[in-house]
Write a protein that holds these residues in place. Structure first.
Motif, PDB file in Angstrom:
ATOM      1  N   LEU A  46       0.832  -1.203   0.000  1.00  0.00           N
ATOM      2  CA  LEU A  46       0.000   0.000   0.000  1.00  0.00           C
ATOM      3  C   LEU A  46       0.867   1.254   0.000  1.00  0.00           C
ATOM      4  CD1 LEU A  46      -2.755   1.400   0.170  1.00  0.00           C
ATOM      5  CD2 LEU A  46      -2.591   1.178   2.658  1.00  0.00           C
ATOM      6  N   SER A  47       1.897   1.264   0.830  1.00  0.00           N
ATOM      7  CA  SER A  47       2.792   2.426   0.886  1.00  0.00           C
ATOM      8  C   SER A  47       3.450   2.676  -0.464  1.00  0.00           C
ATOM      9  CB  SER A  47       3.872   2.219   1.950  1.00  0.00           C
ATOM     10  OG  SER A  47       3.306   2.189   3.219  1.00  0.00           O
ATOM     11  N   GLU A  48       3.869   1.605  -1.122  1.00  0.00           N
ATOM     12  CA  GLU A  48       4.501   1.749  -2.438  1.00  0.00           C
ATOM     13  C   GLU A  48       3.518   2.313  -3.460  1.00  0.00           C
ATOM     14  OE1 GLU A  48       6.501  -1.014  -5.901  1.00  0.00           O
ATOM     15  OE2 GLU A  48       6.445  -1.766  -3.846  1.00  0.00           O
ATOM     16  N   GLN A  49       2.288   1.800  -3.449  1.00  0.00           N
ATOM     17  CA  GLN A  49       1.285   2.296  -4.392  1.00  0.00           C
ATOM     18  C   GLN A  49       0.936   3.759  -4.127  1.00  0.00           C
ATOM     19  OE1 GLN A  49      -0.056   0.786  -7.184  1.00  0.00           O
ATOM     20  NE2 GLN A  49       1.616  -0.632  -6.732  1.00  0.00           N
ATOM     21  N   LEU A  50       0.829   4.141  -2.880  1.00  0.00           N
ATOM     22  CA  LEU A  50       0.541   5.540  -2.549  1.00  0.00           C
ATOM     23  C   LEU A  50       1.697   6.450  -2.949  1.00  0.00           C
ATOM     24  CD1 LEU A  50      -1.186   5.121   0.917  1.00  0.00           C
ATOM     25  CD2 LEU A  50      -2.257   5.705  -1.266  1.00  0.00           C
ATOM     26  N   ARG A  51       2.929   5.960  -2.742  1.00  0.00           N
ATOM     27  CA  ARG A  51       4.095   6.756  -3.147  1.00  0.00           C
ATOM     28  C   ARG A  51       4.110   6.933  -4.662  1.00  0.00           C
ATOM     29  NH1 ARG A  51       8.633   5.318  -5.135  1.00  0.00           N
ATOM     30  NH2 ARG A  51       8.434   3.151  -4.527  1.00  0.00           N
ATOM     31  N   LEU A  53       1.562   6.833  -6.662  1.00  0.00           N
ATOM     32  CA  LEU A  53       0.441   7.698  -7.002  1.00  0.00           C
ATOM     33  C   LEU A  53       0.779   9.168  -6.755  1.00  0.00           C
ATOM     34  CD1 LEU A  53      -2.542   7.956  -7.863  1.00  0.00           C
ATOM     35  CD2 LEU A  53      -3.124   7.753  -5.446  1.00  0.00           C
ATOM     36  N   THR A  54       1.364   9.462  -5.616  1.00  0.00           N
ATOM     37  CA  THR A  54       1.700  10.855  -5.313  1.00  0.00           C
ATOM     38  C   THR A  54       2.836  11.354  -6.194  1.00  0.00           C
ATOM     39  OG1 THR A  54       3.128  10.159  -3.492  1.00  0.00           O
ATOM     40  CG2 THR A  54       0.885  10.779  -2.928  1.00  0.00           C
ATOM     41  N   ASP A  55       3.775  10.463  -6.566  1.00  0.00           N
ATOM     42  CA  ASP A  55       4.849  10.868  -7.476  1.00  0.00           C
ATOM     43  C   ASP A  55       4.281  11.193  -8.853  1.00  0.00           C
ATOM     44  OD1 ASP A  55       6.664  10.487  -5.468  1.00  0.00           O
ATOM     45  OD2 ASP A  55       7.487   8.609  -6.268  1.00  0.00           O
ATOM     46  N   SER A  56       3.322  10.396  -9.341  1.00  0.00           N
ATOM     47  CA  SER A  56       2.765  10.656 -10.656  1.00  0.00           C
ATOM     48  C   SER A  56       1.907  11.912 -10.657  1.00  0.00           C
ATOM     49  CB  SER A  56       1.952   9.446 -11.152  1.00  0.00           C
ATOM     50  OG  SER A  56       0.791   9.288 -10.371  1.00  0.00           O
TER      51      SER A  56
END
Length: 61
Positions: A46-51, A53-56
């Motif tokens: 989840l943390s990786e996906q959120l990171r 998402l926020t990077d994109s």
């Protein structure tokens, strides 16, 4: 000034031993790495996906 006192339920303000056991089981299951998540825990995935998402979002013009 007099205020009426009502008895509180027996479970109010206390955590039952069943809830404590269920939380322990949930923690054990959620901290276990999963093959479907490339051997990451659900929290790590989840943390990786959120990171990502926020990077994109941050790089979108």
């Amino acid at each position: 000034m007099h205020t009426a006192r009502f008895p509180s339920p027996s479970w109010a303000g206390r955590t039952s031993s069943t809830a404590i056991r269920l939380n322990a089981v949930a923690l054990a299951l959620n901290s276990r790495p999963r093959k479907t998540l490339a051997w990451k825990t659900p929290g790590e995935a989840l943390s990786e996906q959120l990171r990502l998402l926020t990077d994109s979002v941050a790089t979108t013009p």
